[in-house]
Design a protein around this motif. Sequence first.
Motif, PDB file in Angstrom:
ATOM      1  N   ALA A  22       0.811  -1.217   0.000  1.00  0.00           N
ATOM      2  CA  ALA A  22       0.000   0.000   0.000  1.00  0.00           C
ATOM      3  C   ALA A  22       0.844   1.267   0.000  1.00  0.00           C
ATOM      4  O   ALA A  22       0.337   2.344  -0.292  1.00  0.00           O
ATOM      5  CB  ALA A  22      -0.933   0.004   1.208  1.00  0.00           C
ATOM      6  N   THR A  23       2.137   1.151   0.309  1.00  0.00           N
ATOM      7  CA  THR A  23       2.972   2.346   0.459  1.00  0.00           C
ATOM      8  C   THR A  23       3.670   2.795  -0.816  1.00  0.00           C
ATOM      9  O   THR A  23       4.297   3.840  -0.828  1.00  0.00           O
ATOM     10  CB  THR A  23       4.055   2.132   1.537  1.00  0.00           C
ATOM     11  N   GLY A  24       3.585   2.027  -1.867  1.00  0.00           N
ATOM     12  CA  GLY A  24       4.297   2.444  -3.070  1.00  0.00           C
ATOM     13  C   GLY A  24       3.800   1.756  -4.308  1.00  0.00           C
ATOM     14  O   GLY A  24       2.888   0.937  -4.269  1.00  0.00           O
ATOM     15  N   LYS A  25       4.393   2.095  -5.416  1.00  0.00           N
ATOM     16  CA  LYS A  25       4.013   1.529  -6.706  1.00  0.00           C
ATOM     17  C   LYS A  25       4.945   0.374  -7.036  1.00  0.00           C
ATOM     18  O   LYS A  25       6.084   0.570  -7.411  1.00  0.00           O
ATOM     19  CB  LYS A  25       4.082   2.616  -7.782  1.00  0.00           C
ATOM     20  N   GLN A  26       4.464  -0.842  -6.838  1.00  0.00           N
ATOM     21  CA  GLN A  26       5.226  -2.019  -7.211  1.00  0.00           C
ATOM     22  C   GLN A  26       4.448  -2.789  -8.271  1.00  0.00           C
ATOM     23  O   GLN A  26       3.224  -2.772  -8.290  1.00  0.00           O
ATOM     24  CB  GLN A  26       5.483  -2.935  -6.007  1.00  0.00           C
ATOM     25  N   ASP A  27       5.191  -3.462  -9.123  1.00  0.00           N
ATOM     26  CA  ASP A  27       4.577  -4.263 -10.180  1.00  0.00           C
ATOM     27  C   ASP A  27       4.643  -5.751  -9.867  1.00  0.00           C
ATOM     28  O   ASP A  27       4.006  -6.553 -10.543  1.00  0.00           O
ATOM     29  CB  ASP A  27       5.292  -4.021 -11.517  1.00  0.00           C
ATOM     30  N   ALA A  28       5.461  -6.123  -8.869  1.00  0.00           N
ATOM     31  CA  ALA A  28       5.606  -7.541  -8.524  1.00  0.00           C
ATOM     32  C   ALA A  28       6.076  -7.673  -7.087  1.00  0.00           C
ATOM     33  O   ALA A  28       6.734  -6.788  -6.544  1.00  0.00           O
ATOM     34  CB  ALA A  28       6.593  -8.219  -9.465  1.00  0.00           C
ATOM     35  N   LEU A  29       5.717  -8.810  -6.506  1.00  0.00           N
ATOM     36  CA  LEU A  29       6.156  -9.175  -5.166  1.00  0.00           C
ATOM     37  C   LEU A  29       7.060 -10.390  -5.303  1.00  0.00           C
ATOM     38  O   LEU A  29       6.721 -11.344  -6.003  1.00  0.00           O
ATOM     39  CB  LEU A  29       4.939  -9.520  -4.296  1.00  0.00           C
ATOM     40  N   LEU A  30       8.215 -10.346  -4.654  1.00  0.00           N
ATOM     41  CA  LEU A  30       9.164 -11.463  -4.674  1.00  0.00           C
ATOM     42  C   LEU A  30       9.462 -11.838  -3.230  1.00  0.00           C
ATOM     43  O   LEU A  30      10.074 -11.070  -2.496  1.00  0.00           O
ATOM     44  CB  LEU A  30      10.435 -11.062  -5.413  1.00  0.00           C
ATOM     45  N   GLN A  31       8.961 -13.014  -2.801  1.00  0.00           N
ATOM     46  CA  GLN A  31       9.146 -13.457  -1.427  1.00  0.00           C
ATOM     47  C   GLN A  31      10.266 -14.480  -1.362  1.00  0.00           C
ATOM     48  O   GLN A  31      10.315 -15.404  -2.176  1.00  0.00           O
ATOM     49  CB  GLN A  31       7.864 -14.074  -0.881  1.00  0.00           C
ATOM     50  N   VAL A  32      11.144 -14.309  -0.378  1.00  0.00           N
ATOM     51  CA  VAL A  32      12.262 -15.228  -0.159  1.00  0.00           C
ATOM     52  C   VAL A  32      12.037 -15.924   1.181  1.00  0.00           C
ATOM     53  O   VAL A  32      11.918 -15.264   2.214  1.00  0.00           O
ATOM     54  CB  VAL A  32      13.609 -14.484  -0.164  1.00  0.00           C
ATOM     55  N   THR A  33      11.972 -17.249   1.142  1.00  0.00           N
ATOM     56  CA  THR A  33      11.754 -18.039   2.350  1.00  0.00           C
ATOM     57  C   THR A  33      12.783 -19.161   2.439  1.00  0.00           C
ATOM     58  O   THR A  33      13.397 -19.538   1.435  1.00  0.00           O
ATOM     59  CB  THR A  33      10.346 -18.664   2.372  1.00  0.00           C
ATOM     60  N   VAL A  34      12.945 -19.671   3.645  1.00  0.00           N
ATOM     61  CA  VAL A  34      13.757 -20.862   3.880  1.00  0.00           C
ATOM     62  C   VAL A  34      12.873 -21.827   4.647  1.00  0.00           C
ATOM     63  O   VAL A  34      12.166 -21.422   5.569  1.00  0.00           O
ATOM     64  CB  VAL A  34      15.032 -20.535   4.694  1.00  0.00           C
ATOM     65  N   SER A  35      12.883 -23.092   4.250  1.00  0.00           N
ATOM     66  CA  SER A  35      12.075 -24.098   4.949  1.00  0.00           C
ATOM     67  C   SER A  35      12.897 -25.351   5.200  1.00  0.00           C
ATOM     68  O   SER A  35      13.839 -25.649   4.469  1.00  0.00           O
ATOM     69  CB  SER A  35      10.827 -24.436   4.137  1.00  0.00           C
ATOM     70  N   HIS A  36      12.513 -26.064   6.237  1.00  0.00           N
ATOM     71  CA  HIS A  36      13.180 -27.312   6.601  1.00  0.00           C
ATOM     72  C   HIS A  36      12.165 -28.435   6.447  1.00  0.00           C
ATOM     73  O   HIS A  36      11.161 -28.464   7.140  1.00  0.00           O
ATOM     74  CB  HIS A  36      13.688 -27.234   8.035  1.00  0.00           C
ATOM     75  N   VAL A  37      12.428 -29.330   5.512  1.00  0.00           N
ATOM     76  CA  VAL A  37      11.570 -30.492   5.301  1.00  0.00           C
ATOM     77  C   VAL A  37      12.264 -31.689   5.940  1.00  0.00           C
ATOM     78  O   VAL A  37      13.345 -32.083   5.516  1.00  0.00           O
ATOM     79  CB  VAL A  37      11.319 -30.758   3.797  1.00  0.00           C
ATOM     80  N   LYS A  38      11.617 -32.208   6.981  1.00  0.00           N
ATOM     81  CA  LYS A  38      12.199 -33.354   7.687  1.00  0.00           C
ATOM     82  C   LYS A  38      11.100 -34.379   7.917  1.00  0.00           C
ATOM     83  O   LYS A  38      10.118 -34.108   8.612  1.00  0.00           O
ATOM     84  CB  LYS A  38      12.807 -32.911   9.020  1.00  0.00           C
ATOM     85  N   ASN A  39      11.266 -35.535   7.296  1.00  0.00           N
ATOM     86  CA  ASN A  39      10.320 -36.635   7.484  1.00  0.00           C
ATOM     87  C   ASN A  39      11.079 -37.944   7.345  1.00  0.00           C
ATOM     88  O   ASN A  39      12.317 -37.949   7.324  1.00  0.00           O
ATOM     89  CB  ASN A  39       9.143 -36.534   6.494  1.00  0.00           C
TER      90      ASN A  39
END
Length: 194
Positions: free
Chosen positions: A108-125
């Motif tokens: 809401a605070t600016g003019k963006q054309d795309a969102l790029l999310q960076v995550t780290v996950s641990h898959v343990k099974n």
Amino acid sequence: MTLKKIGRLLNWVSLTVSALLITACASTTVTETTPPQLPVENVLIVTGAGMVPSAKNDPRYESMWLQTANTFAKGLRDAIEHSGKKAQLNIRPDQSSGLAEYVATLLATGKQDALLQVTVSHVKNSSENTIYLEASFMPLGAKRYSDGRRQATTHAGPTKRYALLSTTGKDMREASLSELAEKFVKELRAQGFL
């Protein structure tokens, strides 16, 4: 946090961002809907607290993955800017507000054309024990309402997942995070997103 949980979280964030913005605009009518404009010019990159795994008994564990996500996100920002586009990096400092609310505020605070999310996950099974680094690119469309407000809407885009560390399969522990970021940005450009 498992990959499945991260995936659900990202879907929830997208849906919640839309729901929060729709709720805010419920008393008005949509006057215009615009799809994402490709290639995009301005990218909002988000990572930080709540987007990496943590361990209650060892704060260094979360700190290590925050540093990894931040380094990769900075590499993405630099590669996007080097390609002639604009990139704004926001590192979420804490979990005092919900992730969806945090992202909605940034959008809401600016003019963006795309969102790029960076995550780290641990898959343990029983068959896997792997730490993944993930980048999810979401082009943004918009809705305009009769009262003049604008709502960003996320659209599916490319997602890349890197097996950083694994005790059960091949991993990329020797890979350069900056080089991975540059490669992802090149792929986005080749596909017409940047």
